[in-house]
Structures are given as structure tokens and as C-alpha cells.
Design a protein around this motif. Structure first.
Motif, PDB file in Angstrom:
ATOM      1  N   SER A  79       0.816  -1.231  -0.078  1.00 41.71           N
ATOM      2  CA  SER A  79      -0.121  -0.099  -0.099  1.00 41.71           C
ATOM      3  C   SER A  79       0.831   1.335  -0.045  1.00 41.71           C
ATOM      4  N   LYS A  80       2.050   1.188   0.700  1.00 38.56           N
ATOM      5  CA  LYS A  80       2.894   2.474   0.818  1.00 38.56           C
ATOM      6  C   LYS A  80       3.265   2.733  -0.575  1.00 38.56           C
ATOM      7  N   TYR A  81       3.679   1.712  -1.507  1.00 34.47           N
ATOM      8  CA  TYR A  81       4.090   2.019  -2.963  1.00 34.47           C
ATOM      9  C   TYR A  81       3.077   2.107  -3.632  1.00 34.47           C
ATOM     10  N   GLY A  82       1.891   2.001  -3.285  1.00 35.97           N
ATOM     11  CA  GLY A  82       0.629   2.111  -4.433  1.00 35.97           C
ATOM     12  C   GLY A  82       0.732   0.704  -5.144  1.00 35.97           C
ATOM     13  N   VAL A  83       1.206  -0.335  -4.759  1.00 33.68           N
ATOM     14  CA  VAL A  83       1.034  -1.429  -5.577  1.00 33.68           C
ATOM     15  C   VAL A  83      -0.324  -2.045  -5.345  1.00 33.68           C
ATOM     16  N   HIS A  84      -0.965  -1.953  -6.437  1.00 37.14           N
ATOM     17  CA  HIS A  84      -2.359  -3.008  -6.390  1.00 37.14           C
ATOM     18  C   HIS A  84      -2.564  -3.601  -7.327  1.00 37.14           C
ATOM     19  N   GLY A  85      -1.650  -3.753  -8.013  1.00 33.49           N
ATOM     20  CA  GLY A  85      -1.717  -4.799  -9.386  1.00 33.49           C
ATOM     21  C   GLY A  85      -0.237  -5.338  -9.544  1.00 33.49           C
ATOM     22  N   PHE A  86      -0.250  -6.647 -10.415  1.00 34.29           N
ATOM     23  CA  PHE A  86       1.069  -7.083 -10.516  1.00 34.29           C
ATOM     24  C   PHE A  86       1.158  -7.371 -11.996  1.00 34.29           C
ATOM     25  N   PRO A  87       2.227  -7.371 -12.674  1.00 36.26           N
ATOM     26  CA  PRO A  87       3.596  -6.808 -11.958  1.00 36.26           C
ATOM     27  C   PRO A  87       3.602  -5.407 -11.971  1.00 36.26           C
ATOM     28  N   THR A  88       4.630  -4.726 -10.941  1.00 37.40           N
ATOM     29  CA  THR A  88       4.671  -3.284 -11.009  1.00 37.40           C
ATOM     30  C   THR A  88       6.023  -3.123 -10.853  1.00 37.40           C
ATOM     31  N   LEU A  89       6.696  -2.439 -11.481  1.00 36.77           N
ATOM     32  CA  LEU A  89       7.989  -2.156 -11.914  1.00 36.77           C
ATOM     33  C   LEU A  89       8.238  -0.477 -11.427  1.00 36.77           C
ATOM     34  N   PHE A  90       9.421  -0.409 -10.760  1.00 41.24           N
ATOM     35  CA  PHE A  90       9.796   1.054 -10.325  1.00 41.24           C
ATOM     36  C   PHE A  90      11.348   1.159 -10.828  1.00 41.24           C
ATOM     37  N   LEU A  91      11.683   2.492 -11.028  1.00 41.38           N
ATOM     38  CA  LEU A  91      13.064   3.015 -11.160  1.00 41.38           C
ATOM     39  C   LEU A  91      13.294   3.898 -10.006  1.00 41.38           C
ATOM     40  N   LEU A  92      14.042   3.560  -9.276  1.00 38.75           N
ATOM     41  CA  LEU A  92      14.282   4.340  -7.961  1.00 38.75           C
ATOM     42  C   LEU A  92      15.739   5.160  -8.082  1.00 38.75           C
ATOM     43  N   ASN A  93      15.878   6.410  -7.415  1.00 34.16           N
ATOM     44  CA  ASN A  93      17.145   6.844  -7.002  1.00 34.16           C
ATOM     45  C   ASN A  93      16.796   7.524  -5.637  1.00 34.16           C
ATOM     46  N   SER A  94      17.724   8.369  -5.288  1.00 36.25           N
ATOM     47  CA  SER A  94      17.349   9.168  -3.869  1.00 36.25           C
ATOM     48  C   SER A  94      16.467  10.434  -4.326  1.00 36.25           C
ATOM     49  N   LYS A  95      16.174  10.772  -5.377  1.00 37.35           N
ATOM     50  CA  LYS A  95      15.372  11.852  -5.685  1.00 37.35           C
ATOM     51  C   LYS A  95      14.101  11.603  -6.306  1.00 37.35           C
ATOM     52  N   MET A  96      14.146  10.363  -6.770  1.00 32.27           N
ATOM     53  CA  MET A  96      12.723  10.033  -7.578  1.00 32.27           C
ATOM     54  C   MET A  96      12.342   8.708  -7.606  1.00 32.27           C
ATOM     55  N   ARG A  97      11.095   8.339  -7.819  1.00 29.56           N
ATOM     56  CA  ARG A  97      10.449   7.001  -8.104  1.00 29.56           C
ATOM     57  C   ARG A  97       9.565   7.004  -9.046  1.00 29.56           C
ATOM     58  N   VAL A  98       9.940   6.190 -10.172  1.00 31.99           N
ATOM     59  CA  VAL A  98       9.314   6.382 -11.343  1.00 31.99           C
ATOM     60  C   VAL A  98       8.663   4.955 -11.548  1.00 31.99           C
ATOM     61  N   ARG A  99       7.399   5.031 -11.757  1.00 34.63           N
ATOM     62  CA  ARG A  99       6.339   3.764 -11.915  1.00 34.63           C
ATOM     63  C   ARG A  99       6.358   3.601 -13.518  1.00 34.63           C
ATOM     64  N   TYR A 100       6.521   2.236 -13.864  1.00 32.49           N
ATOM     65  CA  TYR A 100       6.338   1.925 -15.524  1.00 32.49           C
ATOM     66  C   TYR A 100       4.987   1.539 -15.975  1.00 32.49           C
ATOM     67  N   HIS A 101       4.670   2.160 -16.853  1.00 34.71           N
ATOM     68  CA  HIS A 101       3.118   2.236 -17.314  1.00 34.71           C
ATOM     69  C   HIS A 101       3.358   1.664 -18.725  1.00 34.71           C
ATOM     70  N   GLY A 102       3.014   0.552 -18.986  1.00 36.51           N
ATOM     71  CA  GLY A 102       3.167   0.016 -20.359  1.00 36.51           C
ATOM     72  C   GLY A 102       2.995  -1.282 -20.632  1.00 36.51           C
ATOM     73  N   ASN A 103       3.172  -1.932 -21.833  1.00 36.29           N
ATOM     74  CA  ASN A 103       2.988  -3.167 -22.016  1.00 36.29           C
ATOM     75  C   ASN A 103       4.152  -4.088 -21.541  1.00 36.29           C
ATOM     76  N   ARG A 104       4.343  -5.420 -21.649  1.00 30.47           N
ATOM     77  CA  ARG A 104       5.347  -6.135 -21.049  1.00 30.47           C
ATOM     78  C   ARG A 104       6.489  -6.607 -22.076  1.00 30.47           C
ATOM     79  N   SER A 105       6.365  -5.987 -23.352  1.00 27.16           N
ATOM     80  CA  SER A 105       7.574  -6.239 -24.270  1.00 27.16           C
ATOM     81  C   SER A 105       8.857  -5.596 -23.858  1.00 27.16           C
ATOM     82  N   PHE A 106      10.143  -6.286 -24.170  1.00 31.29           N
ATOM     83  CA  PHE A 106      11.171  -5.623 -24.004  1.00 31.29           C
ATOM     84  C   PHE A 106      11.354  -4.433 -24.674  1.00 31.29           C
ATOM     85  N   GLU A 107      11.117  -4.199 -25.845  1.00 33.81           N
ATOM     86  CA  GLU A 107      11.255  -2.892 -26.400  1.00 33.81           C
ATOM     87  C   GLU A 107      10.812  -1.712 -25.740  1.00 33.81           C
TER      88      GLU A 107
END
Length: 213
Positions: A79-107
Motif C-alpha cells: 500500500s505504501k508504494y501504491g502496488v495494487h496490481g502485478f507486475p509493478t516495476l519502479f526505477l528508483l534513486n535518492s530523488k525520484m521514484r518512477v513507475r512503469y506504465h506500458g506493455n510487457r515487451s522488452f522494447e
């Protein structure tokens, strides 16, 4: 290949300790970016995401990759990370947290990585390319078989509770809340109906058996 070892060691067995390790890397700026995937073992979409996540960990070796299993962490963390569905992918660093929205293709995923980090994809060796292609082919075939039943939870309350826990609990809360709000009205209506039924029954009895004077 160190990135493959990292994936196999942390990959699809991550728990709260693995998540804390990832967060420590973020807070201490050990790496520019850290990738965190939340997944569920019962979710067919999580399984189909695995080959792409494996390839990402090899294509971007400077980014540590962690996969956190839904059943191995507390619901409050999800809940803290707003994960209500799977899979959920984030890219993190000390300044930001970006959530991936899109299809599951590698491209699509590699485009997301490039846009967020600015890193260019690393060329894969022939052996890894062949292995990844084989895994992708296998997962695609497996995913196509599961696609027909992936929404079968809609017909099964047990699967709904297991796969959409938050939705089931929220729906139950709303129903009980509505019942609580309308309970006084329902109680008055029930009493009125009961009195009316009793009155009709008594009236019918009197008509069938009139009193003799």
C-alpha cells in the motif's frame, strides 16, 4: 555475468530484506538507479514479465535489479508504494521514484529505461541472446495458454479474494457500510411489512370464521 547472478540470487525470491537492501542502495547513493519489481507467483502476467526482467538486468548491468514477491512482504508495504496490481516495476534513486506504465515487451521496457536513466542498452552476447529468445518463446507459448483463464477469477469468489485482495476487502467494506447506513430504514420497513402481514392474516381469519352472535 554478474548481472545474471544478481537476478538469480535476488530475482524471484525477494522479500522484505531484499527490499530493504534495495532501499539502502537508494538512500546511500551506491548506484544511480535501482530497479524494483513487485510480482505475484499466482499472476500469469508476472510470469510472462520474467524474461523481459531477466534481459533488462543483463542489458543494464549498472542498475541492480530486485524482484519482490507479493506474499513475502506485508500488505502495508504494498500500500505504501501504491502496488495494487502485478507486475509493478519502479526505477528508483535518492530523488525520484518512477513507475512503469506500458506493455510487457522488452522494447517498451528498454525505452522506459532509456528515457528515465539516459543509459544506453548494453549489447547482449550471443549465448545470452539465444537463451533469452528461448525463454521468451517458451513464456509466450505459456502465456497464450493462460490467457483464456487469466480472468477466470471473475467467476470465482475464492480466486477473487486471493488475486484481488484489496478490491475484495474494499468491496466488502462498502457493502457493510451501506448496510449500516440503511439498517434503520430497513428495520422500519421490515416491522411495517410484518405488521401488515399479521393484520391481513387476522382479517382473513375473521372473514373465514365470523363470530356468531
Amino acid at each position: 555475468m554478474p548481472s545474471i547472478k544478481l537476478f538469480l540470487r535476488v530475482g524471484f525470491s525477494g522479500d522484505e530484506i531484499s527490499l530493504q537492501k534495495a532501499l539502502n542502495m537508494v538512500h546511500r547513493n551506491i548506484h544511480e538507479y535501482v530497479a524494483v519489481l513487485f510480482y505475484a507467483s499466482w499472476c500469469p502476467f508476472s510470469r510472462s514479465f520474467r524474461p523481459s526482467f531477466l534481459t533488462l538486468s543483463s542489458s543494464y548491468p549498472s542498475i541492480p535489479h530486485f524482484a519482490i514477491k507479493e506474499s513475502a512482504v506485508r500488505p502495508s508495504i504494498l500500500s505504501k508504494y501504491g502496488v495494487h496490481g502485478f507486475p509493478t516495476l519502479f526505477l528508483l534513486n535518492s530523488k525520484m521514484r518512477v513507475r512503469y506504465h506500458g506493455n510487457r515487451s522488452f522494447e517498451s521496457l528498454s525505452t522506459f529505461y532509456n528515457d528515465v536513466t539516459g543509459f544506453q542498452i548494453k549489447s547482449l552476447g550471443k549465448t545470452l541472446r539465444d537463451k533469452t529468445r528461448h525463454v521468451l518463446k517458451h513464456e509466450k507459448h505459456k502465456s497464450s495458454e493462460q490467457e483464456s483463464w487469466s480472468f477466470s477469477w471473475a467467476r470465482s469468489p475464492q480466486n477473487l479474494l486471493r488475486q484481488e485482495t484489496y478490491l475484495a476487502l474494499a468491496t466488502t467494506f462498502v457493502l457493510f457500510r451501506l448496510l449500516y447506513l440503511f439498517y434503520p430504514t430497513l428495520l422500519v420497513f421490515a416491522r411495517f411489512t410484518w405488521k401488515r402481514i399479521n393484520r391481513d392474516v387476522k382479517l382473513g381469519t375473521m372473514l373465514e370464521h365470523p363470530l356468531l352472535i
